[in-house]
Structure formats: C-alpha cells, structure tokens
Design a protein around this motif. Structure first.
Motif, PDB file in Angstrom:
ATOM      1  N   ARG A 816      32.408  27.578  61.299  1.00 55.92           N
ATOM      2  CA  ARG A 816      33.548  27.321  62.184  1.00 55.92           C
ATOM      3  C   ARG A 816      33.411  28.246  63.383  1.00 55.92           C
ATOM      4  NH1 ARG A 816      38.388  28.812  59.015  1.00 55.92           N
ATOM      5  NH2 ARG A 816      39.123  29.226  61.131  1.00 55.92           N
ATOM      6  N   ALA A 817      33.208  27.666  64.540  1.00 54.40           N
ATOM      7  CA  ALA A 817      32.960  28.486  65.724  1.00 54.40           C
ATOM      8  C   ALA A 817      34.143  29.384  66.044  1.00 54.40           C
ATOM      9  CB  ALA A 817      32.648  27.585  66.922  1.00 54.40           C
ATOM     10  N   ASP A 818      35.338  28.961  65.635  1.00 55.48           N
ATOM     11  CA  ASP A 818      36.536  29.730  65.979  1.00 55.48           C
ATOM     12  C   ASP A 818      36.965  30.705  64.885  1.00 55.48           C
ATOM     13  OD1 ASP A 818      37.302  27.892  64.094  1.00 55.48           O
ATOM     14  OD2 ASP A 818      39.075  27.179  65.164  1.00 55.48           O
ATOM     15  N   HIS A 819      36.130  30.910  63.900  1.00 53.37           N
ATOM     16  CA  HIS A 819      36.496  31.876  62.855  1.00 53.37           C
ATOM     17  C   HIS A 819      36.638  33.254  63.496  1.00 53.37           C
ATOM     18  CE1 HIS A 819      36.426  34.380  59.287  1.00 53.37           C
ATOM     19  NE2 HIS A 819      36.629  33.277  58.559  1.00 53.37           N
ATOM     20  N   PRO A 820      37.696  33.973  63.190  1.00 52.11           N
ATOM     21  CA  PRO A 820      37.913  35.270  63.860  1.00 52.11           C
ATOM     22  C   PRO A 820      36.812  36.283  63.630  1.00 52.11           C
ATOM     23  CG  PRO A 820      39.481  34.922  62.049  1.00 52.11           C
ATOM     24  CD  PRO A 820      38.814  33.611  62.298  1.00 52.11           C
ATOM     25  N   ALA A 823      34.646  36.028  66.640  1.00 53.06           N
ATOM     26  CA  ALA A 823      35.354  35.972  67.924  1.00 53.06           C
ATOM     27  C   ALA A 823      34.583  36.662  69.042  1.00 53.06           C
ATOM     28  CB  ALA A 823      36.744  36.604  67.784  1.00 53.06           C
ATOM     29  N   ASP A 828      28.757  27.877  69.047  1.00 55.46           N
ATOM     30  CA  ASP A 828      29.314  26.533  68.965  1.00 55.46           C
ATOM     31  C   ASP A 828      29.347  26.010  67.535  1.00 55.46           C
ATOM     32  OD1 ASP A 828      29.700  26.278  71.766  1.00 55.46           O
ATOM     33  OD2 ASP A 828      27.562  25.864  72.008  1.00 55.46           O
TER      34      ASP A 828
END
Length: 935
Positions: A816-820, A823, A828
């Motif tokens: 998951r590119a948006d996993h903290p 960050a 991508d």
C-alpha cells in the motif's frame, strides 16, 4: 420503375459474375466422412476403399470437433517437459485424476490425438471438367497427407508451411470419392518444441484448414509466378513457370501491372508460350511514378498474369511492392535508408482453435497491436504463417522473419537436413513475392556438431536462389560468415543462466550502457528474444478460453494462492508485477536503441507464451489484448521510430548532487528531422515543474545522436522526492520519461526509545514485554537460514519451471503506497528503481505459517507455482509491545545507499509517531518461524 429495373439488372450481373467466378472452382468445405486410425492399420486394411462412418467438418481439426482422446497421465505430448513434477508431486495429485486433468506446463486441450486420421468426401466432376487437369488445394494440413481417388493413391505431401496441392488428371464426369489420410506424428524430426508442431503453443492438431477446393485448369496452365521488383529501375522481372502439357500446347501470356485497385500501370507485355518452354520471363516497366513499399508507406501493386490457350484461359493476380531490403554495414536498409527492427515473436499461439488463423481479420488484430505498441517487425518462431498473414503484413507495413518450422539438430546427415532445404524452397516459391517477407532463417536455436557448416551452405543456397530478402543461419546461433545478419542473445540485460548476475540485477539501475562492444562490425546484429519478463497470471482471463484449449494451469495457480489466503490479491499482484515487467521491457528496449550501429531486437514477446511451463512474458495476453497495467501509448513512448533517450549514470540521487545526464535521440523515420523543437523538463510526481528547456534540433536518421545535456541542481529539494524527467520532440508524437528519486542527506539521531536489533534476542523480548517498540532488522540473521527464495530486482525470467529454478524467484514488490510506514519513502506501491537498493540485498520472509489473514506491509510477489506469502516488512503487537520486522539490509553501507537509508528513516519516523499502532497480535513463536527453513 426505371430505378427498380436498374437494380434488378445490377443484381443479375452480380449473380452472373459470381457464377463465372465459380465455374472453374468447387469448394469442398462442409461435411466429410471420418475415421480415427490410432493403430495405423488403415493402409494395410485398405480403408481408402471403404466408406468411413463418422462425420466431421472441414476446414477444421478433429480436436475442435470433440474427436480424439481424453487427456491423461499417459498422453503422448509433442513437446519437452522440463519440470516433470506434475507426474508425481502430491500437490498435483488432484489434477491427475481422470476427468479432472489439468496440466501446469501449457494449456490443457479438451481432446488430444497423435496419429493417423482419415477424411473422405464424394465429389461430382462437371462434364465440362472431364479429362482436364483438376487441382486439389488443401491450404494447410497437419501434417503429412496421402490422397486417394476412388481408392487409388494420387500422391502425398509433408509440408508444414505451404498448401498441399494435388493434380488429378483424367477424371471422368460424375461421382468420385476423395479419401485423405492425415498423419500428425513427427514425420521428420523438426524438433518436438518447434512451434510448427508443438503442444507448447498451437498444439499438434490433425486436420485441414483454410481453403479446400478443386479447380479445373487448362491443358497448359500457370504453376507459379515469381516477381523481382527493381526499386531503382521501377521495373519488375516477371518469371512465369508453366505446367501441364508444356510439350504440346501453345498459348499467349499477357503481363499487366496494376494499382491495388486494379487500374493498369504502364504497358502490357505479351509473350508467346512455345512448346517445351516451361518458364517465360520479361521485364515490365511501371514508369517513373512508382511508389516504394516500407513499414511507413506500404504501397502495393498487382501483376495480372493471363495465359490464353486454345483450351481456355488461366490467370493469376500477384500482389507485390517495390522495396529494397538489405544489409548495409551493421545496419539494415529499406530503400536506401536505415531501418531499426523493433520486433516481437509470433509463436503460433491461437488458443481458441489450436491452429493458426487463416483469415485476414485476426491478422489485422495481431499486426494492429504490434503497430500500436511501436513495433515494425514480427519474427515467426520456428514456423511459417499462412497467406493471410503475409497479405495483411503487406498492406499494413510489417517486416516479417519467416522460418522453416524447425528447432532441431541439423548438419548430421539426418532426414531433416534435406527436408528443411526443400521446405525453404516451398516457402520461397509460395510466399516469396510478398514485400513484407524480408528475413529468413532455418528455424530456432539448432543443435548438432556440424550445424554451422550445414547452415552456412544453406544460407549460400538461399542467397543464390532468391536475393529478395536477407538470410541468417538460425535464430539465436550460430554465427556463420555467409549470413547477411547475426541473430544472438548476447545484447540483452538478462540471458538464460545469468540469474542475479545479469546487468539488471547486478548493478543499480542506470541508462548509460549499451551493446556497442557486443554487436558485430561485419554485419547487422539483431538481439534474440530479449525480455522474457514474467507477470502474475491474470486469472480473469480464463473466461476467454472458449475453444479447444483451457487455462487449467490458471486453476492450479489460483488454488495455490487460495491455500495461502491470498486469492483476493491476485489482481494486485498482476498490476504490481505488470508495472515491474513494463519497466524491465523499457530497460531492455532502450539499451538496444542506445547502441550505435545496432540493427534491431526481437521481443519474446509482446503477448504471452502459454507453454514451456507457462511463460507469462507478454504485456498482452495470448489473445493480443491488454491486461490492464500498460497500454500502447505508454509502451510506444520508449518503443517507436523516434525515441528520445537520456543516459543517466544512476537513477537514485541525493540533494547534494546535480542531476546531469546526456540527452540523445534514436530516429528511424522516413527522413531526417529538420529544425524541430525538443523539450525536456523535470517535474515532481504531482506535476510541479522544476525546470524546463527547449532546444532547436535537426536529427539525422540513426541512433546515438547526441542532442545536449539535462542538468538540475538538486539542492532545493529538502524532502524525499520522486521526480519525472521527460523529453519529447514537438510534432513527432515522441515523448519519453523516466522516474528518478532524490533523497536528502541529513544527519539525525534515531529515537532512543526504539530498540533496534539484528537478532530477536532476550533484550528484544524484554523490551516487547515492557510495551516498547522494537525494530528487528533480520537481514543478517536470515543469512544463516536455508532459503530457496532468490530475490532480485527484476521480474522472473521466462519462468522457474522451465529454467530449473533460475533466480530471481520473485515478481517484485507490492504494498500500500499510502501506508504510514512508507510516508517518507515515495513509492507507487510497486517496484521502481528506488527499490533496487532494498531488494538486491534482501531475504524473503516466508510467512505461510502466519495466520491466513495476516499480511505484510511490503509483499514480495512469489512465483505463481508456489504462491507463498512472502514479506520484506511487517508489523505486529507481540508480547505487549510493538514490533516491526524488515528483512532488507538497512544496516550496511547506508552512506552509499541513499534509498536504503531513506527507507530506514521512514520506518523510524513512523515507529516514533502515534501512528505506529499495529492492529494484529502475533505470538512470538510465529514471528520466530521466519528463522526456520524457508522452503
């Protein structure tokens, strides 16, 4: 009323013309009597004198009509099985049961048959045909045919590439019985893996396809026409070979060149057919306005050849083009200008029928996709396509490499030596007039101690026989000095056996290398079967298999994925591995385009190869359709006739550096570029422009054309960033782009509240028991563990089953590119160049014993044969504390590995924040299981 009369007259004339066209031809398409002869007793028992009981439809194969045998463990496949695990491994036991058989090494046919089959049809010879020569045309048969007329043998044929034609003389008017014996056993050892015969691709089918017809011929008739266009002189040397009663019949031959719409061009030439003269030849002048044929300008003409005799007329209309395709130095030239072959293989992959398409529409689809993806060339791997494929290539503009249907031992005096030479003669005679037919080879990757001697002589023979194209010994090897060009696997970023020692896995990504030291200096070099980068199976594709072949292999792969609780990730694995595959192809293709003097490349391939262990190497599926992760617009940005290129010394930078790299162009259009505007720019991932420059450029034909340099001071970039560098020429539809990554160089102390360890030791357990945060960097600890998962940056090459486990065994990363946790590590969610520093020094953590619904933060996508749950990074609550585990090397050489340093920094930022709240709890023993045997 008058309008209605005119309409009626028009319909009448159309019917009249249709009748006139059919009066000399009788279609045999439809029902045929049929019988299988698995014991090959038909000749002994004289089946040609019997009426056969069953019914099939021709054209077609017996397999597509439900004839043949059910597939079982005793099926006699035509094709090598490198990985034989299916026959004994417990995991394949469910797929070996009668009625449930599914094989993992290629598509599973509904029916299979190797042996003799008999086909029979009653015909009625019109009274007008009595006593004349009648030609039976079987456009493509597989593969040995033996014909009987009224029980008497009329001949036999063993060609895989050209129509089987039989001349029937002296038939009386009325009813006759044609009986055709078709044998698809290996009549000549062309090689069980040759795509002309193998179950790996088209299947070893039995039957007759394409045109099936009888045609009555005059006493003296045209056997074939050879056209040798001279693009410089605008003339065509026409050679007409006559057959029939050439020793007693006279006739007049009329040669008339035409445009493709049938309008005459130039003057007609008349010749007299004299007794005993079997070949007539003459030059036909088309005048000064002749248009030349090429991939960009596929202009065609026709030659109408009419033979008038006292017994009737015979006519052939032959399409051709004026083109001069030749080797010149290390390049190919088309009509005096350099051409770079951007090619793919067509491996006879036709899953619906199990045999090649004989209609033009499907070839338009194939070639249309080739052109959409920037290609201008197709190699037919160890087979020769039918007439429709050549005709469509002529009209659409493709350069074709044709082969004699072999992947075999040659030069040892075995029967295939002479058969290959004869098959080459047949191919040149049948298809040699097509302008798209530009290159020819015996076949693929030969064996035999005297292969070079045999193939060198064969090339010389072809060059002396027919100089209308260029020839080489074979695809892959050997080099022979007699050849016009060299086909070799050396100029590739990955080859068989290289594994993790290949350029793409051995060295950090860069774009400043090429193959100038590899290519030959005495002839053009074409790189053989580049790419071969795998992607995860597209399981939804199974619904397309509505014909004779089913994707049972995909059922097997899905079951493995389901067993490990990851079936819902199939589409994500497809997309992530597809983006890595696209990047690998970009690297491969650009390396060829950067090489000064190189002649071209041949991908394996633009579409998937369903055999040899299931080689999912295409960006298109076996039906030449997209899989959802790349389209023709993106692919052609780095694969087309005009491609901007940048020689980056590296793709990962720090903000203490200046991004600087040479800019060049590969341009193989119809003419040089004069005073165009080239624009390059650097932007952030969200589109913020950092720098842009325009240059006025004039570009000659060729590659390695130096244009200038891009340069950007990176000191203003304060945060980890993905930058997009692009370059394009306005008005030429060519814009190429690259992702580069920039990381800040900063010294900072890591949070002392986080315990960082290389072993899950007592101190780590104590910290966890106290509710603390622990970062276990497991890379060093896992070095001592037996591990059968070899991790590299690239995708799997071909597939592990057919390369005997060649590394790497993974298909890139997915997260998951948006996993903290990520960050501060721009990504991508898929492999890109910044991941090289991590996966090139990484151990896969096998998490199969973890709870089924527990997943890593960063997946390594496993080989689909095993579909293990593999991780690089995961988090969990353990023993009251919070644990993060990373198996990439985040300990060593970090000053020289800025991406790895940034990844570590991102993890530390996350773990020091309130966001670090793992949702799942694991027992310590489960975590420790990654230290067990990783098998």
């Amino acid at each position: 009323m008058r309008i209605r009369c005119f309409a009626c007259l028009a319909v009448f004339l159309m019917i009249l013309v249709s009748c006139r066209q059919d009066v000399n031809r009788l279609s045999l398409a439809g029902e045929w009597n049929f019988a299988l002869d698995p014991q090959d007793v038909g000749l002994q028992e004289k089946w040609q004198e019997k009426i056969l009981d069953e019914i099939v439809q021709l054209p077609g194969s017996l397999q597509e009509q439900g004839k043949g045998e059910d597939v079982s463990v005793t099926t006699r496949w035509t094709g090598q099985i490198v990985d034989s695990a299916w026959y004994y491994a417990p995991e394949y036991e469910p797929y070996r049961q009668d009625g449930q058989v599914k094989v993992p090494f290629w598509l599973t046919p509904d029916k299979h048959y190797v042996g003799v089959a008999w086909y029979q049809k009653k015909i009625n010879v019109p009274s007008e045909w009595e006593g004349r020569s009648i030609e039976l045309n079987l456009e493509r048969a597989h593969w040995e045919t033996m014909l009987f007329v009224d029980g008497r043998q009329a001949g036999e044929c063993t060609s895989l590439a050209v129509p089987h034609r039989y001349i029937l003389d002296g038939l009386s008017a009325g009813e006759h019985i044609l009986t055709l014996r078709v044998d698809n056993r290996m009549k000549v050892d062309v090689g069980m893996n040759a795509h002309s015969v193998s179950d790996h691709t088209q299947t070893n089918w039995n039957g007759v396809i394409g045109d099936l017809s009888l045609r009555v011929r005059p006493t003296l008739y045209i056997d074939h026409v050879r056209l040798d266009p001279d693009a410089g002189q605008k003339k065509v040397l026409v050679r007409v070979c006559l057959a029939g009663k050439t020793d007693s019949a006279d006739g007049e031959l009329l040669l008339q060149a035409e445009n493709s719409d049938g309008t005459p061009v130039g003057k007609a030439v008349r010749l007299t057919a004299e007794k005993g003269n079997q070949e007539l030849k003459a030059e036909v002048d088309l005048g000064d306005q002749v248009r030349l044929w090429s991939a960009e300008t596929p202009d065609l003409y026709r030659m109408r050849v009419t033979l008038n005799t006292p017994q009737g007329a015979d006519e052939q209309i032959v399409s051709f083009g004026f083109r001069d395709f030749r080797a010149q130095g290390t390049r190919f030239e088309i009509n005096g200008r350099p051409v770079f072959l951007r090619g793919t293989l067509e491996c006879c992959v036709f899953p619906l029928t199990g045999y090649p398409a004989m209609d033009k529409d499907y070839w338009k689809k194939i070639y249309g996709k080739c052109k959409e993806y920037g290609l201008n060339h197709v190699r037919f791997h160890s087979w020769c396509p039918p007439e429709a494929a050549f005709s469509v290539a002529d009209s659409m503009g493709l350069y074709l490499q044709v082969e004699c249907g072999a992947w075999a031992e040659v030069g040892s005096g075995l029967p295939q030596d002479e058969w290959i030479r004869q098959e080459g003669d047949r191919i040149l005679k049948e298809y040699g007039n097509h302008p798209s037919f530009c290159l020819m080879a015996y076949g693929n990757e030969p064996s035999g101690n005297r292969q070079a001697d045999y193939l060198g002589k064969l090339v010389n023979y072809w060059k002396q026989t027919d100089g209308r194209r260029v020839y080489t010994s074979a695809a892959g090897w050997p080099y022979v000095p007699e050849a016009d060009f060299w086909s070799t696997m050396e100029p590739r970023i990955q080859v068989w056996g290289a594994g993790l020692n290949s350029v793409i896995n051995r060295e950090a990504p860069r774009t400043d290398y090429d193959w100038r030291e590899i290519i030959r200096k005495d002839m053009p070099t074409v790189s053989h079967e580049i790419g071969q980068w795998c992607v995860y199976p597209r399981l939804k594709e199974r619904e397309k298999y509505t014909g004779v072949l089913k994707a049972g292999n995909f059922d097997i792969f899905e079951a493995s994925l389901r067993k490990n609780g990851m079936e819902h990730l199939a589409d994500s694995f497809l997309y992530a591995s597809g983006r890595l595959q696209t990047l690998c192809y970009k690297m491969d293709i650009e390396a060829s385009l950067r090489t000064p003097g190189m002649a071209g490349f041949q991908l394996l391939g633009l579409n998937d190869f369903p055999g040899q262990g299931t080689a999912l190497v295409g960006v298109l599926d076996p039906f030449w359709e997209e899989k959802g992760y790349v389209d023709g617009k993106e692919f052609s940005s780095f694969c087309s006739q005009t491609v901007p290129l940048i020689r980056f010394p590296k793709m990962v930078w720090t903000n203490k550096e200046t991004l600087k790299a040479p800019l060049e162009i590969a341009h193989f259009g119809t003419e040089p570029i004069q005073q165009a505007e080239l624009e390059w720019k650097v932007a952030t991932a969200d589109g913020k422009l950092l720098k842009q420059e325009s240059l006025s450029v004039s570009v000659p034909l060729g590659n390695a054309v130096q244009i200038g340099e891009i340069s950007l001071d990176l000191s203003e970039i304060k945060e980890a960033s993905k930058l997009v560098v692009s370059a394009g020429i306005k008005g030429f539809g060519s814009c190429n782009s690259w992702n580069v990554f920039v990381y800040p160089v900063e010294e900072r102390n890591e949070n002392s509240e986080i315990y960082i360890t290389e072993k899950l030791d007592s101190r780590a357990c104590e910290e966890l028991s106290r509710g603390k945060s622990v970062l276990w960097l497991s890379y060093d600890a896992l070095q001592s563990v037996k591990d059968e998962v070899a991790v590299g940056f690239s995708s799997i090459f071909w597939n592990t089953a057919w390369t005997r486990g060649q590394a790497p065994h993974t298909l890139g990363v997915y997260c998951r590119a948006d996993h903290p946790a990520l960050a501060s590590f721009p990504n991508d969610g898929v492999s890109d160049v910044q991941w090289w520093e991590l996966v090139s020094r990484c151990r896969a953590m096998n998490m199969n014993v973890f709870p089924k619904d527990f997943y890593p933060v960063v997946h390594l996508i496993d080989d689909w044969f095993t579909a293990r749950k593999l991780g690089v990074l995961f988090e969990a609550r353990v023993g009251g504390g919070k644990l993060m585990v990373c198996s990439a090397d985040l300990q060593h050489d970090l000053p020289s590995r800025p991406a790895a340093a940034q990844f570590r920094r991102s993890l530390m930022d996350y773990m020091a924040s309130e966001r670090f709240q793992p949702s799942r709890e694991l027992d310590l023993k489960v975590v420790e299981s990654i230290m067990n045997n990783q098998k």
